[in-house]
Design an enzyme around this catalytic site. Structure first.
Site, PDB file in Angstrom:
ATOM      1  N   TRP A 102      -9.780  12.470  85.772  1.00 52.66           N
ATOM      2  CA  TRP A 102     -10.711  13.244  85.430  1.00 52.66           C
ATOM      3  C   TRP A 102     -11.950  12.935  84.658  1.00 52.66           C
ATOM      4  CZ3 TRP A 102     -11.117  17.339  88.651  1.00 52.66           C
ATOM      5  CH2 TRP A 102      -9.923  17.734  89.480  1.00 52.66           C
ATOM      6  N   ASP A 168     -14.250  18.303  78.616  1.00 47.58           N
ATOM      7  CA  ASP A 168     -13.733  18.993  79.760  1.00 47.58           C
ATOM      8  C   ASP A 168     -12.404  19.465  78.947  1.00 47.58           C
ATOM      9  OD1 ASP A 168     -12.280  19.901  81.873  1.00 47.58           O
ATOM     10  OD2 ASP A 168     -12.771  18.076  82.998  1.00 47.58           O
ATOM     11  N   LYS A 192      -5.632  26.728  84.544  1.00 44.92           N
ATOM     12  CA  LYS A 192      -4.464  26.245  83.719  1.00 44.92           C
ATOM     13  C   LYS A 192      -3.829  27.308  82.633  1.00 44.92           C
ATOM     14  CE  LYS A 192      -6.490  22.013  85.326  1.00 44.92           C
ATOM     15  NZ  LYS A 192      -5.562  21.498  86.448  1.00 44.92           N
TER      16      LYS A 192
END
Lengths: 357, 357
Positions: A102, A168, A192
């Site tokens: 990511w 993030d 999530k």
């Protein structure tokens, strides 16, 4: 079938109590004869839902008053562009930690808009501060506190001095208390630990607004959202409502301090099951840097993977297949995963290892 | 309270049958023990839902094979930037019809990226072809087939020769059959005739892909979505699923030809109630250009507005307050509004006029 323990990395399990409440008011929200999905985002009913969700999130995370909370769309992947477009000009240097997949995606997109300096790179351990190569003139420093695929997590907020820190937090937000005042921008896809996919939360220090470069699409300018209470246009109203239900549920549970205790214990149980399996299971991450939320592990004999997945699914332990990049298994154990789910997985893993070890 | 007749312009009423089905499978989708909201977008369950929704939409709209169907986020307002970024370069000329508030928003954003030529402007009638000033070199021609606020609608697709025609169909898509092959791009926010807010559908002719200008954020490049079946990153999975349920419901109802008959009849009944009220109610749009979906009307005496709204709400006819720009009332009568709802409103309007006229 009863509700299963769903270990999906995202979109992920939601608290059953939240789902039951959403189900109960699906066709008739608070006696209105309408679903909250069916009402105008500018009406008093929805406005109250939206404001309550923001207030509850502010309380949960102790967000200081000089931060705006934005409810946007497009996921973290759109933030990968919005961050450089809003915080830096073409040719400016920006610093990025690279701790996995990511991070790399964020770096790749930012590189299209700025000069990216990679501060340090590691995928199985958080880089030591002695290795960091921070730029003196970076407009901001970006990192990925928790790598959903690699399963490593910063246990401390990196000290970047007076630089603007951007994170993030898609797969770690709400898992534990954090000091929001250390950050310039926090962003997170909802799917999530927040709510349904299609909602993205951005928490931004207000002095960072109004700096978008010329040519930034209006919808990608944080200022447009901030000036309009995230209703420059129609937001993702139902995901926002669901997120609000999750925030209420978290407050009922005692907030993030309470969740952190449970989350750490859940993670410790699972890592103990891996580490005490005499090598039947393995996790490659440095123990002190392991994620509380995403626990990737491999079986000693990959030929057993299919059996493991079939048997866990039959036992009501689902979505354990690892990301294709790393293979093996991954147990994502966000807030909504009850400790009983982790206990059931640990018991299964022990039994499976006994039978196949 | 029983379900009301909800005339909201968007987010709008959903078919009750769709809401009941979503409610029934909220916690346990097809015996999986999970909500469809909780599963990975890359898993076989969700992939099947996504593909079925696209296939059903293709069938409903008879979308030719050389068109891609994209399930995006951000609403029409993000499309206002994506259209010029993907179809034109800086300095290029693009043509826009201006028929009201939503046209103007599209023009304002496009003007940040291109030279916009306004083909013709009217807000209470569709411009006559003799008035159009099309540019010889426009990269595309954009129009708003139905103005949600002004309540006027193109009853024919404008003939722009061999130019690429682009349409913001947010408030008219699925209300009647259209010839998709006449268009380069069709886009629509979902929250009126498709499903919940947070989903945006784009139908694009495949030769128009791959032309995004340099510097377009990856998430704003149609090619990224097309190459990844709208799963470059996590899409708005639950809104997409709900849209799929709406598409199934429309097919069960006989598709768009059947809906068009009902929609035209619903609109005619409502306009007749306005026109035959001896001036108690008024609609400013040229009769041949009136919208089938959004019916704005004013009361002769605006002092009665509050009474009208209170009495309709008490009678289970909700969300009739007009947009602040035009005032008065607005009845949005999308596919999900049963004809009985229009009949009830017409009966109320007649009675109200008798009592107050």
């Amino acid at each position: 079938m009863a509700r299963v323990y769903n270990f999906s990395a995202g979109p992920a399990m939601m608290p059953t109590a939240v789902m039951e409440r959403a189900q109960a008011e699906m066709l008739d929200w608070h006696g209105t004869g309408m679903s909250i999905m069916e009402v105008s985002h500018r009406g008093k009913d929805y406005t109250a839902v939206a404001k309550k969700a923001e207030a509850d999130l502010r309380q949960l995370m102790a967000i200081p008053d000089n931060y705006k909370v934005l409810f946007l769309q497009g996921g973290a992947s759109l933030q990968f562009a919005m961050i450089p477009l809003n915080l830096a000009n073409e040719g400016d240097t920006v610093d990025y930690f690279n701790t996995g997949v990511w991070s790399e995606k964020a770096i790749k997109e930012a590189s299209r808009f700025c000069q990216v300096n990679v501060v340090a790179s590691h995928s199985s351990a958080i880089p030591e501060m002695s290795e960091w190569k921070l730029s003196p003139d970076a407009q901001y420093v970006h990192y990925t506190p928790n790598e959903t695929i690699g399963g490593l997590e910063f246990q401390q907020i990196p000290d970047v001095g007076d630089k603007v820190l951007v994170a993030d937090m898609s797969s770690t937000i709400l898992s534990r208390p954090i000091d929001v005042s250390r950050f310039g921008v926090i962003y997170a896809g909802a799917q999530k630990n927040i709510g349904p996919a299609g909602l993205t939360i951005v928490i931004i220090r207000d002095d960072l607004l109004g700096k978008a470069r010329v040519g930034t699409p209006t919808m990608l300018n944080y200022q447009s959202a901030a000036d309009n209470d995230s209703m420059y246009n129609t937001p993702a109203t139902y995901p926002w409502y669901m997120a609000g239900l999750v925030f209420e549920w978290l407050l009922d549970k005692g907030g993030l301090s309470a969740m952190a205790i449970i989350n750490e214990r859940k993670a410790q149980k699972l890592y103990a099951a891996i580490d005490q399996s005499n090598g039947f299971y393995a996790n490659p991450v440095k123990p002190s840097d392991r994620s509380w939320m995403n626990v990737p592990f491999t079986l000693k004999d990959a030929a057993l993977d299919a059996t493991f997945l079939a048997e866990t699914a039959a036992a009501g332990l689902t979505s354990l297949k690892g990301h294709k990049i790393v293979g093996g298994m991954r147990a994502s154990i966000y807030n909504a995963m009850p400790e009983a789910g982790v206990d059931a997985l640990v018991a299964f893993m022990h039994d499976f290892a006994q039978r196949h070890g």
